[in-house]
Design an enzyme around this catalytic site. Structure first.
Site, PDB file in Angstrom:
ATOM      1  N   TYR A  39     -13.733 -10.004  -8.798  1.00 39.41           N
ATOM      2  CA  TYR A  39     -14.959 -10.713  -9.148  1.00 39.41           C
ATOM      3  C   TYR A  39     -14.785 -12.209  -8.918  1.00 39.41           C
ATOM      4  CZ  TYR A  39     -12.978 -12.376 -13.593  1.00 39.41           C
ATOM      5  OH  TYR A  39     -12.213 -13.003 -14.543  1.00 39.41           O
ATOM      6  N   ARG A  58     -11.316 -17.834  -2.588  1.00 39.40           N
ATOM      7  CA  ARG A  58     -10.549 -17.024  -3.534  1.00 39.40           C
ATOM      8  C   ARG A  58     -11.035 -15.579  -3.535  1.00 39.40           C
ATOM      9  NH1 ARG A  58     -10.149 -18.862  -9.723  1.00 39.40           N
ATOM     10  NH2 ARG A  58     -12.337 -18.244  -9.654  1.00 39.40           N
ATOM     11  N   ARG A 106     -12.147  11.080  -8.123  1.00 38.31           N
ATOM     12  CA  ARG A 106     -11.122  10.421  -8.934  1.00 38.31           C
ATOM     13  C   ARG A 106      -9.731  10.774  -8.430  1.00 38.31           C
ATOM     14  NH1 ARG A 106      -7.604  10.458 -13.038  1.00 38.31           N
ATOM     15  NH2 ARG A 106      -7.611   8.639 -14.429  1.00 38.31           N
ATOM     16  N   HIS A 108      -5.915   8.390  -7.876  1.00 38.99           N
ATOM     17  CA  HIS A 108      -5.321   7.065  -7.952  1.00 38.99           C
ATOM     18  C   HIS A 108      -5.139   6.429  -6.574  1.00 38.99           C
ATOM     19  CE1 HIS A 108      -4.579   8.248 -12.082  1.00 38.99           C
ATOM     20  NE2 HIS A 108      -4.096   7.043 -12.354  1.00 38.99           N
ATOM     21  N   LYS A 154      -8.025 -12.061  -8.904  1.00 40.27           N
ATOM     22  CA  LYS A 154      -9.143 -12.119  -9.862  1.00 40.27           C
ATOM     23  C   LYS A 154      -9.739 -10.714  -9.977  1.00 40.27           C
ATOM     24  CE  LYS A 154     -12.793 -15.300 -11.342  1.00 40.27           C
ATOM     25  NZ  LYS A 154     -12.076 -15.774 -12.538  1.00 40.27           N
ATOM     26  N   GLU A 186      -1.129 -19.218 -18.942  1.00 43.10           N
ATOM     27  CA  GLU A 186      -2.520 -19.685 -18.963  1.00 43.10           C
ATOM     28  C   GLU A 186      -3.219 -19.186 -20.207  1.00 43.10           C
ATOM     29  OE1 GLU A 186      -4.410 -17.995 -15.503  1.00 43.10           O
ATOM     30  OE2 GLU A 186      -3.632 -16.006 -15.927  1.00 43.10           O
ATOM     31  N   LEU A 210      -3.775 -17.082 -12.722  1.00 47.47           N
ATOM     32  CA  LEU A 210      -4.876 -17.129 -11.776  1.00 47.47           C
ATOM     33  C   LEU A 210      -5.079 -18.586 -11.397  1.00 47.47           C
ATOM     34  CD1 LEU A 210      -7.257 -15.686 -10.324  1.00 47.47           C
ATOM     35  CD2 LEU A 210      -8.655 -16.347 -12.291  1.00 47.47           C
TER      36      LEU A 210
END
Length: 288
Positions: A39, A58, A106, A108, A154, A186, A210
């Protein structure tokens, strides 16, 4: 109705704009099942995106790190951000963008065949830090960093950050300062800065943090203000003894932390380095 959002809020989903309470994704979307997506959050002031190029750079890096196909050309992202901002109820807003790997059974492992990434976007009201926050500062508490080892991505897999933020809420603090092996990383959703002897200090850019868009901006502002800047590992002791502590993010902009683990930072008031960096930040916004 979606709690916390106006019923007529407009969102973007896979090429179409619709009401937030009418947008639908598959329960087999890998973002829902695995948190398999990324995101971005772009602040918009008076209709003008701030540091949009850096945010989209980014976004590119995060997609590449997860091997998710880039679903849009750069010009299309720019157009989408602009359109979401135009549809926002306020000219100053936050544009949220999310891309997941898409819908598949589904499993992995990544799908062997090409699937269409899910692209979502919305604009929400942005209330920049108040005068009281800027003048009084915010509070931090220190906690262990228990997240995964790819914090440079992110990712929408934010449970570690959510749990860290909840610790701040339950302690009556505004944000956390996280430490891994005794060194600062952070906040839950922000970068943390240390001021010592007039020098601005930050943890190094690596997989443990990040790289906030304000990370590069703070370096620029420090250079413009004649403030020495150094990125290196920062111990718990250095953070606790800081002359000033600062917090930066898209929504927090740059704020002073005047309380740390229940004790005042410096004299308990915003310091001179913060004031100079804040002035530079405000000038960048005004120049949009």
């Amino acid at each position: 109705m979606i709690p916390g959002m106006p019923g007529d809020s407009q969102v973007y989903l896979n090429g179409e704009f619709t009401r937030a309470d009418q947008a639908k994704i598959s329960v087999l979307d890998r973002g829902f099942i695995f948190g398999d997506g990324i995101y971005e959050v772009v602040p918009v002031y008076n209709g003008k995106p701030f540091r949009m190029t850096e945010h989209l750079d980014r976004l590119d890096r995060s997609l590449k790190a997860l091997s998710i196909a880039q679903p849009m050309a750069r010009a299309e992202w720019v157009e989408l951000i602009g359109e979401l901002a135009r549809r926002s109820a306020t000219a100053t807003c936050i544009v949220y963008l999310q891309v997941t790997r898409g819908v598949y059974k589904r499993d992995h492992a990544f799908p062997k065949e090409a699937i269409r990434p899910t692209v979502f976007g919305m604009a929400t009201v942005f209330n920049p830090p108040s005068a009281a926050q800027r003048e009084q500062g915010v509070s931090l508490i220190s906690i262990p960093d228990e997240r995964w080892l790819h914090c440079e991505i992110k990712s929408v897999s934010l449970l570690g950050n959510v749990l860290a933020r909840q610790q701040a809420v339950e302690a009556g603090a505004d944000e956390v300062a996280q430490f891994r092996d005794g060194f600062l990383t952070e906040g839950s959703s922000s970068n943390i800065w240390v001021v010592s002897g007039g020098k601005l200090l930050a943890p190094p850019k690596n997989n443990l943090i990040l790289e906030g868009i304000r990370y590069g901006l703070m370096g620029e502002l420090a250079a413009e203000a004649g403030i020495a800047f150094e990125a290196r590992r920062l111990s718990r002791e250095e953070v606790a003894a800081a002359d000033e502590l600062l917090v930066t993010s898209a929504t927090k902009e740059v704020l002073p932390a005047t309380s740390y683990d229940g004790k005042p930072v410096g004299n308990g008031k915003p310091g001179p380095v913060y004031a100079r960096l804040r002035a530079g930040y405000d000038a960048r916004i005004a120049a949009l």
